[in-house]
Each structure stands twice: as structure tokens, then as C-alpha cells.
Design an enzyme around this catalytic site. Structure first.
Site, PDB file in Angstrom:
ATOM      1  N   ASP A 309      46.180   9.112 -40.315  1.00  0.00           N
ATOM      2  CA  ASP A 309      46.367  10.485 -39.843  1.00  0.00           C
ATOM      3  C   ASP A 309      45.268  11.367 -40.452  1.00  0.00           C
ATOM      4  O   ASP A 309      44.589  10.988 -41.401  1.00  0.00           O
ATOM      5  CB  ASP A 309      47.772  10.969 -40.232  1.00  0.00           C
ATOM      6  CG  ASP A 309      48.218  12.176 -39.424  1.00  0.00           C
ATOM      7  OD1 ASP A 309      47.389  12.737 -38.677  1.00  0.00           O
ATOM      8  OD2 ASP A 309      49.391  12.578 -39.541  1.00  0.00           O
ATOM      9  N   GLU A 503      53.815  21.605 -37.883  1.00  0.00           N
ATOM     10  CA  GLU A 503      53.696  20.864 -39.141  1.00  0.00           C
ATOM     11  C   GLU A 503      54.247  21.675 -40.325  1.00  0.00           C
ATOM     12  O   GLU A 503      55.205  22.446 -40.173  1.00  0.00           O
ATOM     13  CB  GLU A 503      52.256  20.407 -39.342  1.00  0.00           C
ATOM     14  CG  GLU A 503      51.824  19.488 -38.181  1.00  0.00           C
ATOM     15  CD  GLU A 503      50.526  18.757 -38.430  1.00  0.00           C
ATOM     16  OE1 GLU A 503      50.298  18.277 -39.540  1.00  0.00           O
ATOM     17  OE2 GLU A 503      49.743  18.650 -37.466  1.00  0.00           O
TER      18      GLU A 503
HETATM   19  C1  BGC Z   1      49.320  15.254 -37.523  1.00  0.00           C
HETATM   20  C2  BGC Z   1      49.380  14.148 -36.499  1.00  0.00           C
HETATM   21  C3  BGC Z   1      48.419  14.412 -35.368  1.00  0.00           C
HETATM   22  C4  BGC Z   1      47.030  14.590 -35.940  1.00  0.00           C
HETATM   23  C5  BGC Z   1      45.949  14.798 -34.890  1.00  0.00           C
HETATM   24  C6  BGC Z   1      47.893  15.580 -37.921  1.00  0.00           C
HETATM   25  O1  BGC Z   1      47.831  16.747 -38.675  1.00  0.00           O
HETATM   26  O2  BGC Z   1      50.083  14.897 -38.661  1.00  0.00           O
HETATM   27  O3  BGC Z   1      50.706  14.013 -36.037  1.00  0.00           O
HETATM   28  O4  BGC Z   1      48.463  13.386 -34.435  1.00  0.00           O
HETATM   29  O5  BGC Z   1      47.033  15.700 -36.821  1.00  0.00           O
HETATM   30  O6  BGC Z   1      45.986  16.053 -34.338  1.00  0.00           O
END
Ligand code: BGC
Length: 614
Positions: A309, A503
Site C-alpha cells: 500500500d 482513511e
Molecule cells: C489506501 C489504499 C489505496 C491506496 C491507493 C492508500 O492510502 O490505504 O486503500 O488503495 O492508498 O490510493
């Protein structure tokens, strides 16, 4: 001095490695890997044999599109993947602009010596949500409330159509996380806290998205593993409290609760797995050779590729070299850097030269990535399929509207306040009543979502009520519920809830309605015989004691662009069928809620999982 010398040696080596691939001739036109008559396995092995170390390491790099300094780097470094981080848009932010942007990376990649196409990825977690004009489906939590496998498979198909129209063939979705704590800002990205519901729903989505044969979009199941069970206050981030934190569960709990959805969806054919940003106990997930190599690739027999990630690898201690080496040795195949690719390619090439990463590990990683690219048909056809008209099409809107109706959960309905009847005087109020941005939530146009009536092509809940309610009804609206007319309406609908977040920005100690929203409800109670509260929220909210005075309570989750789906159910055109996909706590002292042992303080939640009036 020693550091400087080492650095120049590395630069020198990389120069040799890169210029070596530049000097090498392109493989013949009739090379096996270029010929679709051979199997994906044969083509992969053939291509691998042509690749230099630098070309292999380049395939393992996943870069945010804004971080590509020079378009020519896509070919000269043989970059494996490009992503649009949430909200990263093309200059012309339209479906056509998106397609042109993706195609420019695609063409750039094909100009390399080996002509390996780049894989372009986005987070299309509720439709192609980055793209203005795309249909925004309910966030996963609403789909979890519907429990409708066929509906979710169709949403997978529709999302795949919208993505392919813009050339995007990789989606960082679905989420298999199981939330134990509503204070977490990612609850709405999950289907449920129940592994038995999450597995089948996510599998249906993956089937829809990936389709059969070479026509689909590669799904990513995330975040491997144990994510959703983090301990309050354990986040390593300075700003977050739960997100990216530590999962303290035992291995037995990890295996009985958190692993089964991954097993289910792997059986449905998922070909990429994203490891989480948090830790299991003391170990960063992206550094856990046990979880990635032994369990996922070993025990579960996963043959696809593992992607880390956002910047996650570099959160492993010890500096960039050690971090990349640890993660790759632990089984990460593609690294979402997502920034500087040059030092990554340098470090990893150097680590192989020094024997810190075995060559066989690199070959295994690249083999997995190439196999996925062959399976998608990327080597044989343009990634674009279908018409741009599919983005925001009427068919997708109708499907999303159906999904909204099926996701609503009725928690209270005194004296049959709902459905509304034909000739009522209806007042509508609330911060989320005429606000398509709030309906859509995070990951819409921008990472943190947008606030206001600003989602192109979307219908607000108010507009939906106006569209659907009987012609004999009178509808009056004021967002704050300030109605000068002292006449009392038959029914007041107050649509309130959360402002968009994504998030860890959504981590909050007190998930609840604002004082302003509560005041609007109180004002409405003075201006309407009966009051229906509709919650637009990404998670259960702790309700104030006054909720018992509300006549009806409906949870709409984050319904997305089709507000008329809410109106369909309020007016009785469609029935309430949704149920809570997770328990609804009474107080924050009940958190976290474990699916097996129950609430933290042992008392019963306000509503149990799967509650929903019909
Ligand atoms: C998130 C992921 C996401 C990625 C790409 C990260 O901050 O935890 O779920 O797919 O960003 O955007």
C-alpha cells in the site's frame, strides 16, 4: 566519505544496468511472448528470459502518475504500474481526458525495448469515483446492508465498464477489512464486520469486475490482513488514531475471522492482493514473510501478485534500502512506492547484486506481475474497451438507484410514519438533504470527497423526493429547518449526517451528529406532525437520547449519486429490505465490538447486526 563512495558505486552500477538494457536489441517480432497463440505461462517464461535485472525491478515499481518526472522514464525504467492516487486527475478532468491520460502512459510503456504494457490502477471503490460524471454507487457498507450478491456482481460489471472505457484495467477494490470499531474512518469501505457476509459479497464484486477471459478489470483484495481490528490509539501516524494501527488479535482469531474472506475471494479468482499499512503485533504487515509468503502464497496457494500500500514499504524501519529489501523478501511483488522510482530501482538492483535479495525472489515477483498482465490481454489489445458514453450511463444510474433502495435500513417507525402517503404536506430539511457531495462521501472526485451539490450528474435526496413524491404532495425545503410558515406539515424529513472524509482523517473519538444537525431535527419537530430522520453516514453514529422522540429513523449510509433511490423507499415505491451489516453501539464505551465476544463492556448494542424493520 565511505557513504559517498558507496553511493557513487551504486550510481555507476545502475548506469551500467540501465545502459545495458538500452544497448540490448529488442527481441524478435515473432518472439513467443508476443504471440497470443502461446499460453500465458509460456509467454511469461519467454519474456522473463529476455529481461535484464533493471528491467525486472522496473516492473516491480508502482508509481503515482504525478511522480513520473519524464514520460520517457516509463519506457526507459520499464515501470510496471502507474496509479492515480485518489483525486489525481488529468488536466482535462473528463472521461475523455482520463482515457487520453491513461493511453499516454500505455503508449509510453509500449515504446520500451520489450514493449511491456504498464498496468494502470485507481481506487474505484464505489464506481469510477474519481471521474466527474461517473455514476457513484453506494459505498460498500450500504451494499453490505443489502446483502444482495447479484446486485453487487452487477455493480462489479458496471464499474468494470466505466473503467475500461477510460482504459483503466486495475482497481484497488474490494475491501475485505472487518471493522470492530466505528471510530475508524474506513468503516464505510467495508461490507460488514461479519466474515461470512464479506466473503460472498466481495467475491460477487470480483466476479463482476474481472469478468471471464481477458476482458475484465483486475480486482485487488485488501488490506491483507487483520485490518479493522486495530487498537484505539495504536496508529503510527501522528494524525490518525486507529487507521494504520496495530491489530492485537491472536493468530487463532486472525485465522478464524480475518483470513476466511480472503480465502473466499481468492477462490473467486482475485489476482492481486494489497497488504495493509498497519501491523500485526510488532510486525509491519508488509514485512511479514510469515503472512505473505507462508500463509498467503504457501498455505492459500495464491498465484497472483502482492502489492504494497501507499508508501507502506518505507514505513519499515532501517532506511530505504533495508525497507525495500525486507518487504520484497517478505513476498511483496509490486511496491506502491509511490514516489521516487530511481532510488528504488537502484537499491533493489544493488540488493540483488549483493545477495541481499535472491534472484529467484525477483523472478518470482516479476513472473506473477507479467502473468497478470498477460491474463488481462494487455499485450495483445489496447486497454480501452467500450464507449465513453458508458461513464455515467442511464443503465448504471438505474442500477445504482436500485442499490440505494436495497441498502436502506429502517431502525424505527412509530405509528407507521413510513411510507409517506400520496397527498401529504412534506417538509424537508437537513445538512445532507440537498448535498450530493455528502451523499457520495470520501473517494469521490477528491480523496476526502467533496461537500456541496457538486457531483456532476448526481441527484440529491431532496431532488429525488421532489421527483418521486406524488403530484398531490406539497414539498417545502429549508436546509436548516427554518420555516416561516407556522402551519404544521404532515411529515418532516430531516436528512443529516457526516461530512465526507477518507482513511484516518475520518478517525474520531465521538462518531455522532453535530449540534447543528440536532438543532435542525428539533426545529422540524416544531413544524411537522411526524419527523423522519434519514442518516447519511459512513458508519453507525452514537445517537443522542432524543432519538426516541423521532418518529422514524432510516440509515441511508453513503448512497452515492442516486438520491432518488432513497425517495423510492420513503414513498413506498420500494420496500425496506436492508439490515445492519454490523452492530450499532449505544455508547463508545462499548467499543470495540468483537464479533465473537461482543462489546467491550459486555452490554448489548443498541441494535444487533442484521437488525432492520421491514
Ligand atoms: C489506501 C489504499 C489505496 C491506496 C491507493 C492508500 O492510502 O490505504 O486503500 O488503495 O492508498 O490510493
Amino acid at each position: 566519505m565511505a557513504v559517498l563512495m558507496a553511493a557513487s558505486l551504486v550510481l555507476f552500477l545502475v548506469h551500467i544496468l540501465l545502459s545495458e538494457s538500452e544497448r540490448l536489441p529488442a527481441p524478435p517480432k515473432d518472439a513467443i511472448y508476443r504471440n497470443p497463440a502461446y499460453s500465458d505461462e509460456e509467454r511469461t517464461e519467454d519474456l522473463l528470459a529476455y529481461m535484464t535485472l533493471a528491467e525486472k525491478v522496473g516492473q516491480m515499481a508502482l508509481i503515482e502518475k504525478q511522480s513520473v518526472d519524464d514520460m520517457e522514464d516509463v519506457a526507459s525504467y520499464g515501470l510496471g504500474g502507474i496509479l492515480s492516487g485518489a483525486g489525481a486527475k488529468p488536466t482535462e478532468n473528463t472521461p475523455a481526458g482520463w482515457r487520453d491520460m491513461v493511453m499516454s502512459f500505455d503508449s509510453a510503456s509500449r515504446a520500451s525495448r520489450l514493449g511491456i504494457p504498464v498496468l494502470y490502477g485507481v481506487d474505484a471503490n464505489h464506481g469510477h469515483g474519481n471521474v466527474p460524471g461517473a455514476v457513484i454507487f453506494p459505498h460498500a457498507i450500504g451494499l453490505g446492508a443489502s446483502g444482495d450478491v447479484d446486485l453487487i456482481e452487477s455493480i462489479g460489471v458496471a464499474t468494470s465498464e466505466a473503467l475500461r472505457a477510460t482504459g483503466v484495467r486495475w482497481n484497488f477494490s474490494p475491501t475485505l477489512d472487518l471493522p470492530k470499531d466505528i471510530r475508524w474512518g474506513r468503516v464505510y469501505e467495508t461490507f460488514s464486520d461479519d466474515p461470512a457476509r464479506t466473503g460472498p459479497l466481495a467475491s460477487a464484486y470480483v466476479r463482476g469486475l474481472q469478468g471471464a477471459g481477458r476482458t475484465g478489470v483486475l480486482a485487488t483484495i485488501k488490506h491483507y490482513v487483520g485490518v479493522g481490528a486495530m487498537q484505539w490509539g495504536s496508529s503510527k501516524s501522528d494524525i490518525y488514531t486507529l487507521d494504520q494501527g496495530t491489530t492485537p488479535v491472536s493468530e487463532a482469531a486472525l485465522r478464524t475471522q480475518y483470513l476466511p474472506p480472503f480465502e473466499d475471494v481468492l477462490a473467486a479468482g482475485a489476482q492481486s492482493v494489497m497488504v495493509g499499512l498497519g501491523s500485526w503485533g510488532e510486525t509491519k504487515l508488509s514485512a511479514s514473510s510469515y503472512l505473505i509468503r507462508d500463509v498467503l502464497k504457501g498455505e492459500l496457494g495464491f498465484k497472483g501478485f502482492v502489492v504494497s500500500d501507499w508508501y507502506g514499504v518505507y514505513e519499515i524501519q532501517g532506511g530505504d534500502y533495508a525497507a525495500a529489501t525486507t518487504a520484497i523478501n517478505a513476498g511483496v511483488d509490486m511496491v506502491m512506492l509511490p514516489f521516487e522510482y530511481r532510488p528504488f530501482i537502484r537499491n533493489v538492483s544493488w540488493a540483488v547484486e549483493r545477495g541481499d535479495i535472491p534472484q529467484s525472489r525477483i523472478d518470482d515477483a516479476v513472473r506473477r506481475i507479467l502473468r497478470a498482465k498477460f491474463a488481462l490481454g494487455l499485450f495483445d489489445e489496447t486497454p480501452v474497451a467500450g464507449d465513453l458514453e458508458l461513464v455515467g450511463s442511464e443503465g448504471h444510474r438505474a442500477l445504482a438507484r436500485e442499490a440505494v433502495a436495497k441498502s436502506l435500513v429502517l431502525l424505527k417507525d412509530d405509528a407507521d410514519t413510513l411510507p409517506l402517503s400520496a397527498d401529504q404536506f412534506i417538509r424537508v430539511a437537513g445538512s445532507a438533504a440537498d448535498n450530493t457531495g455528502r451523499q457520495a462521501g470520501g473517494w469521490t472526485i477528491e480523496w476526502q470527497g467533496v461537500d456541496g451539490n457538486v457531483v456532476p450528474g448526481a441527484t440529491s435526496i431532496l431532488a429525488g423526493i421532489r421527483e418521486v413524491a406524488s403530484e398531490r404532495s406539497v414539498i417545502e425545503f429549508d436546509a436548516a429547518g427554518n420555516f416561516s410558515n407556522t402551519e404544521i406539515a404532515d411529515v418532516g424529513i430531516v436528512v443529516v449526517g457526516e461530512t465526507p472524509y477518507a482513511e484516518g482523517w475520518g478517525d474520531t473519538a465521538e462518531p455522532q451528529l453535530s449540534a447543528e444537525d440536532l438543532a435542525t431535527i428539533t426545529r422540524m419537530q416544531q413544524r411537522a406532525e411526524r419527523v423522519v430522520v434519514v442518516l447519511v453516514a459512513g458508519r453507525p453514529l452514537i445517537l443522542p437520547a432524543s432519538w426516541r422522540s423521532w418518529d422514524a429513523l432510516v440509515v441511508a449510509w453513503l448512497p452515492g449519486s442516486e438520491g432518488a433511490g432513497v425517495a423510492d423507499v420513503l414513498t413506498g415505491r420500494k420496500p425496506f429490505t436492508g439490515t445492519l451489516p454490523l452492530p450499532w453501539p449505544r455508547t463508545t464505551t462499548q467499543l470495540p465490538i468483537d464479533p465473537v465476544s461482543g462489546t467491550a463492556n459486555g452490554t448489548a448494542p443498541l441494535f444487533p447486526r442484521y437488525f432492520g424493520l421491514k
